[in-house]
Design a protein around this motif. Structure first.
Motif, PDB file in Angstrom:
ATOM      1  N   TRP A   1     -51.522  83.536  50.628  1.00  0.00           N
ATOM      2  CA  TRP A   1     -51.136  84.803  50.694  1.00  0.00           C
ATOM      3  C   TRP A   1     -50.242  85.281  49.557  1.00  0.00           C
ATOM      4  O   TRP A   1     -49.417  84.625  49.242  1.00  0.00           O
ATOM      5  CB  TRP A   1     -50.742  85.129  51.987  1.00  0.00           C
ATOM      6  N   SER A   2     -50.337  86.543  49.231  1.00  0.00           N
ATOM      7  CA  SER A   2     -49.335  87.115  48.415  1.00  0.00           C
ATOM      8  C   SER A   2     -47.940  87.105  49.025  1.00  0.00           C
ATOM      9  O   SER A   2     -47.391  87.145  50.416  1.00  0.00           O
ATOM     10  CB  SER A   2     -49.535  88.859  48.286  1.00  0.00           C
ATOM     11  N   GLY A   3     -46.928  86.748  48.090  1.00  0.00           N
ATOM     12  CA  GLY A   3     -45.834  86.378  48.607  1.00  0.00           C
ATOM     13  C   GLY A   3     -45.115  85.081  48.907  1.00  0.00           C
ATOM     14  O   GLY A   3     -44.003  84.885  49.020  1.00  0.00           O
ATOM     15  N   GLN A   4     -46.200  84.417  49.023  1.00  0.00           N
ATOM     16  CA  GLN A   4     -45.974  83.066  49.552  1.00  0.00           C
ATOM     17  C   GLN A   4     -46.735  81.707  48.662  1.00  0.00           C
ATOM     18  O   GLN A   4     -46.826  80.693  49.133  1.00  0.00           O
ATOM     19  CB  GLN A   4     -46.663  82.625  50.859  1.00  0.00           C
ATOM     20  N   ALA A   5     -46.847  82.221  47.377  1.00  0.00           N
ATOM     21  CA  ALA A   5     -47.861  80.983  46.569  1.00  0.00           C
ATOM     22  C   ALA A   5     -47.302  80.677  44.983  1.00  0.00           C
ATOM     23  O   ALA A   5     -48.039  79.923  44.645  1.00  0.00           O
ATOM     24  CB  ALA A   5     -49.263  81.625  46.418  1.00  0.00           C
ATOM     25  N   LEU A   6     -46.110  81.534  44.539  1.00  0.00           N
ATOM     26  CA  LEU A   6     -45.845  81.235  43.230  1.00  0.00           C
ATOM     27  C   LEU A   6     -45.507  79.872  42.891  1.00  0.00           C
ATOM     28  O   LEU A   6     -46.249  79.358  41.707  1.00  0.00           O
ATOM     29  CB  LEU A   6     -44.752  82.238  42.908  1.00  0.00           C
ATOM     30  N   PHE A   7     -44.725  79.057  43.705  1.00  0.00           N
ATOM     31  CA  PHE A   7     -44.422  77.740  43.327  1.00  0.00           C
ATOM     32  C   PHE A   7     -45.656  77.094  43.359  1.00  0.00           C
ATOM     33  O   PHE A   7     -45.861  76.058  42.632  1.00  0.00           O
ATOM     34  CB  PHE A   7     -43.248  77.077  44.363  1.00  0.00           C
TER      35      PHE A   7
ATOM     36  N   VAL B   1     -40.311  91.658  45.742  1.00  0.00           N
ATOM     37  CA  VAL B   1     -41.227  92.392  44.890  1.00  0.00           C
ATOM     38  C   VAL B   1     -41.373  91.553  43.707  1.00  0.00           C
ATOM     39  O   VAL B   1     -42.772  91.382  42.961  1.00  0.00           O
ATOM     40  CB  VAL B   1     -40.528  93.717  44.523  1.00  0.00           C
ATOM     41  N   ASN B   2     -40.599  91.114  42.791  1.00  0.00           N
ATOM     42  CA  ASN B   2     -40.774  90.279  41.802  1.00  0.00           C
ATOM     43  C   ASN B   2     -41.437  89.127  41.819  1.00  0.00           C
ATOM     44  O   ASN B   2     -42.173  88.654  40.819  1.00  0.00           O
ATOM     45  CB  ASN B   2     -38.958  89.712  41.497  1.00  0.00           C
ATOM     46  N   LYS B   3     -41.399  88.396  43.111  1.00  0.00           N
ATOM     47  CA  LYS B   3     -42.261  87.226  43.301  1.00  0.00           C
ATOM     48  C   LYS B   3     -43.755  87.667  43.471  1.00  0.00           C
ATOM     49  O   LYS B   3     -44.421  87.020  42.839  1.00  0.00           O
ATOM     50  CB  LYS B   3     -41.818  86.476  44.334  1.00  0.00           C
ATOM     51  N   CYS B   4     -44.019  88.705  44.008  1.00  0.00           N
ATOM     52  CA  CYS B   4     -45.441  89.153  44.168  1.00  0.00           C
ATOM     53  C   CYS B   4     -45.865  89.690  42.669  1.00  0.00           C
ATOM     54  O   CYS B   4     -46.995  89.304  42.392  1.00  0.00           O
ATOM     55  CB  CYS B   4     -45.311  90.401  45.320  1.00  0.00           C
TER      56      CYS B   4
ATOM     57  N   ILE C   1     -55.086  85.138  45.210  1.00  0.00           N
ATOM     58  CA  ILE C   1     -54.079  85.807  45.912  1.00  0.00           C
ATOM     59  C   ILE C   1     -54.707  86.699  46.977  1.00  0.00           C
ATOM     60  O   ILE C   1     -55.402  87.764  46.482  1.00  0.00           O
ATOM     61  CB  ILE C   1     -52.698  86.356  45.040  1.00  0.00           C
ATOM     62  N   GLU C   2     -54.341  86.462  48.146  1.00  0.00           N
ATOM     63  CA  GLU C   2     -54.740  87.477  49.123  1.00  0.00           C
ATOM     64  C   GLU C   2     -53.732  88.626  49.416  1.00  0.00           C
ATOM     65  O   GLU C   2     -52.690  88.178  49.947  1.00  0.00           O
ATOM     66  CB  GLU C   2     -55.151  86.727  50.304  1.00  0.00           C
ATOM     67  N   ARG C   3     -54.177  89.677  49.091  1.00  0.00           N
ATOM     68  CA  ARG C   3     -53.062  90.965  49.093  1.00  0.00           C
ATOM     69  C   ARG C   3     -53.591  91.871  50.406  1.00  0.00           C
ATOM     70  O   ARG C   3     -54.590  92.586  50.068  1.00  0.00           O
ATOM     71  CB  ARG C   3     -52.901  91.683  47.905  1.00  0.00           C
ATOM     72  N   ALA C   4     -52.942  91.843  51.359  1.00  0.00           N
ATOM     73  CA  ALA C   4     -53.386  92.556  52.610  1.00  0.00           C
ATOM     74  C   ALA C   4     -53.144  94.085  52.414  1.00  0.00           C
ATOM     75  O   ALA C   4     -53.340  95.029  53.396  1.00  0.00           O
ATOM     76  CB  ALA C   4     -52.681  92.030  53.926  1.00  0.00           C
ATOM     77  N   SER C   5     -52.421  94.561  51.319  1.00  0.00           N
ATOM     78  CA  SER C   5     -52.157  95.775  51.192  1.00  0.00           C
ATOM     79  C   SER C   5     -52.272  96.103  49.697  1.00  0.00           C
ATOM     80  O   SER C   5     -53.004  95.745  48.832  1.00  0.00           O
ATOM     81  CB  SER C   5     -50.827  95.888  51.757  1.00  0.00           C
ATOM     82  N   ALA C   6     -51.761  97.494  49.398  1.00  0.00           N
ATOM     83  CA  ALA C   6     -51.769  97.928  47.948  1.00  0.00           C
ATOM     84  C   ALA C   6     -50.916  96.989  47.233  1.00  0.00           C
ATOM     85  O   ALA C   6     -49.961  96.076  47.779  1.00  0.00           O
ATOM     86  CB  ALA C   6     -51.468  99.430  47.923  1.00  0.00           C
ATOM     87  N   HIS C   7     -50.915  97.228  46.015  1.00  0.00           N
ATOM     88  CA  HIS C   7     -50.414  96.697  44.992  1.00  0.00           C
ATOM     89  C   HIS C   7     -48.581  96.941  45.453  1.00  0.00           C
ATOM     90  O   HIS C   7     -48.333  98.163  46.024  1.00  0.00           O
ATOM     91  CB  HIS C   7     -50.052  97.513  43.584  1.00  0.00           C
ATOM     92  N   ILE C   8     -48.180  95.741  45.270  1.00  0.00           N
ATOM     93  CA  ILE C   8     -46.395  95.905  45.974  1.00  0.00           C
ATOM     94  C   ILE C   8     -45.763  97.095  45.289  1.00  0.00           C
ATOM     95  O   ILE C   8     -44.950  97.651  46.033  1.00  0.00           O
ATOM     96  CB  ILE C   8     -45.660  94.746  45.746  1.00  0.00           C
ATOM     97  N   LEU C   9     -45.710  97.426  43.997  1.00  0.00           N
ATOM     98  CA  LEU C   9     -45.279  98.729  43.597  1.00  0.00           C
ATOM     99  C   LEU C   9     -45.716 100.059  43.955  1.00  0.00           C
ATOM    100  O   LEU C   9     -44.997 100.882  44.147  1.00  0.00           O
ATOM    101  CB  LEU C   9     -45.228  98.605  41.967  1.00  0.00           C
ATOM    102  N   LYS C  10     -46.971 100.322  44.350  1.00  0.00           N
ATOM    103  CA  LYS C  10     -47.579 101.292  44.938  1.00  0.00           C
ATOM    104  C   LYS C  10     -47.062 101.410  46.600  1.00  0.00           C
ATOM    105  O   LYS C  10     -46.604 102.660  46.879  1.00  0.00           O
ATOM    106  CB  LYS C  10     -49.120 101.163  44.804  1.00  0.00           C
TER     107      LYS C  10
END
Length: 175
Positions: A62-68, A117-120, A84-93
């Motif tokens: 899931w987005s926000g939980q996977a960078l490391f 935001v930066n991690k996403c 990466i599973e993103r359940a919504s729009a691009h984080i900046l949008k």
């Protein structure tokens, strides 16, 4: 063929069957689930997952939980396909739309913590593919310069025979 090697989660329902491929954080996971800080919760989970991840051909999170974890799995197998599973729009949008709505009503917005935001954004850059649930989300990634080949549209499914909208009794919009 046993294609699924491992699932890494915060907690697990006691009634879940086939637990041998599931790695949980146990009591710490149950406590962490209640943590009000999204940054802390997601980063601690990601660190835990990065310790548990093994060499594999496909990594999905899931987005926000996977960078490391993405970085670790790439060290184990440079050819791994990462999703990466993103359940919504691009984080900046998402941020832009929320700010616009708050501004309409003269409300101060508490934006998403910059670390989230930066991690996403880092995950979006480092992942091979981003899975999104709607054409709106798909278009939001295109708007922010992502290659169509990197975005996978996977709409959420619903059994339309089981879930049928009721008849509207008035003109009031409700969410």
């Amino acid at each position: 063929r046993n294609p699924l090697k491992k699932i890494i989660v915060l907690t697990l329902d006691k009634n879940t069957s086939s637990q041998k491929r599931i790695s949980t954080m146990g009591l710490f996971g149950r406590l962490l689930k209640k943590c009000p800080s999204q940054v802390l919760r997601h980063n601690l989970f990601d660190l835990y997952a990065s310790l548990k991840v093994e060499k594999c051909d496909i990594f999905h999170s899931w987005s926000g939980q996977a960078l490391f974890s993405i970085r670790k799995v790439r060290r184990l197998n440079a050819n791994v396909a990462t999703f990466i599973e993103r359940a919504s729009a691009h984080i900046l949008k998402q941020e832009r739309l929320i700010k616009e709505e708050y501004n309409k009503y003269g409300l101060r917005m508490s934006p998403t913590e910059p670390m989230v935001v930066n991690k996403c954004l880092a995950e979006f850059r480092e992942a091979d593919y981003i899975c999104v649930p709607s054409t709106f989300a798909y278009r939001s990634f295109l708007e922010y310069g992502f290659d169509r080949e990197k975005i996978i549209l996977l709409p959420y499914a619903v059994d339309l025979e089981q879930f049928v909208p009721g008849k509207k009794k008035d003109e009031t919009f409700r969410v």
